[in-house]
Write a protein that holds these residues in place. Structure first.
Motif, short mmCIF file in Angstrom:
data_model
loop_
_atom_site.label_atom_id
_atom_site.label_comp_id
_atom_site.label_asym_id
_atom_site.label_seq_id
_atom_site.Cartn_x
_atom_site.Cartn_y
_atom_site.Cartn_z
N ARG A 1 0.85 -1.19 0.00
CA ARG A 1 0.00 0.00 0.00
C ARG A 1 0.88 1.24 0.00
O ARG A 1 1.65 1.47 0.93
N PRO A 2 0.78 2.07 -1.05
CA PRO A 2 1.60 3.29 -1.10
C PRO A 2 1.13 4.33 -0.07
O PRO A 2 -0.02 4.32 0.35
N GLU A 3 2.03 5.20 0.33
CA GLU A 3 1.72 6.23 1.32
C GLU A 3 1.14 7.49 0.69
O GLU A 3 0.28 8.14 1.29
N ALA A 4 1.61 7.87 -0.49
CA ALA A 4 1.15 9.10 -1.13
C ALA A 4 -0.33 8.97 -1.52
O ALA A 4 -0.77 7.92 -1.98
N ALA A 5 -1.09 10.05 -1.32
CA ALA A 5 -2.54 10.02 -1.55
C ALA A 5 -2.89 9.64 -2.99
O ALA A 5 -3.77 8.81 -3.23
N GLY A 6 -2.21 10.22 -3.96
CA GLY A 6 -2.50 9.92 -5.36
C GLY A 6 -2.20 8.46 -5.70
O GLY A 6 -2.97 7.80 -6.39
N ASP A 7 -1.08 7.99 -5.19
CA ASP A 7 -0.72 6.59 -5.42
C ASP A 7 -1.69 5.65 -4.70
O ASP A 7 -2.03 4.59 -5.21
N ARG A 8 -2.14 6.07 -3.52
CA ARG A 8 -3.10 5.25 -2.78
C ARG A 8 -4.41 5.14 -3.54
O ARG A 8 -5.02 4.08 -3.59
N PHE A 9 -4.85 6.24 -4.18
CA PHE A 9 -6.08 6.21 -4.96
C PHE A 9 -5.94 5.21 -6.12
O PHE A 9 -6.82 4.39 -6.35
N ALA A 10 -4.82 5.26 -6.80
CA ALA A 10 -4.58 4.32 -7.90
C ALA A 10 -4.53 2.89 -7.37
O ALA A 10 -5.04 1.96 -8.02
N TRP A 11 -3.93 2.71 -6.22
CA TRP A 11 -3.84 1.38 -5.60
C TRP A 11 -5.23 0.83 -5.33
O TRP A 11 -5.52 -0.32 -5.65
N TRP A 12 -6.12 1.65 -4.75
CA TRP A 12 -7.49 1.21 -4.48
C TRP A 12 -8.18 0.75 -5.74
O TRP A 12 -8.93 -0.22 -5.74
#
Length: 138
Positions: A44-55
């Motif tokens: 799970r990435p920490e950065a918000a944008g990366d987290r959105f893509a991860w979801w």
């Protein structure tokens, strides 16, 4: 009236003592569950944008597990007393009911019995009339 106050103080102290004793075992149960979920998910990435893509890359089952992980992490932070209460729970509630429910079935029989005792004491305290308030006339 003074008798009511004297009677509630020991009960409150007992509930607080039980809550303090249960903090670590409940936290351990929640942390163990969270760690198991964390290991089952892609990193799970920490950065918000990366987290959105991860979801967006998660399967429905993974998304359900990720939601549970977020909830368990929030409850762990709350129980730890880190100053970050779980959303929707009072900051002064040492063991929110959701944390106790999440720990159900993941603790020893002794801890489960102490959780039951804590719930009974907490519920009894919540239903008592406030100290110093006169009883209703018969």
């Amino acid at each position: 009236m003074a008798q009511d106050t004297a009677m509630t103080v020991p009960a409150a102290g007992t509930a607080a003592g039980l809550a303090a004793a249960l903090r670590v075992p409940v936290w351990n149960a929640l942390a163990d569950r969270a760690d198991a979920l964390r290991r089952s998910l892609p990193p799970r990435p920490e950065a918000a944008g990366d987290r959105f893509a991860w979801w967006r890359t998660l399967t429905p089952t993974q998304a359900r597990d990720a939601t549970a992980l977020e909830h368990l992490d929030a409850l762990c932070e709350h129980i730890k007393g880190s100053g970050r209460p779980a959303p929707g729970y009072a900051p002064d509630d040492p063991l929110p009911e959701a944390a106790l429910e999440a720990a159900d079935g993941f603790t020893s029989a002794d801890v489960a019995a102490r959780i039951a005792d804590y719930r009974a004491l907490r519920d009894a305290l919540l239903t008592q009339r406030p100290p110093g308030r006169p009883a209703a006339a018969p």
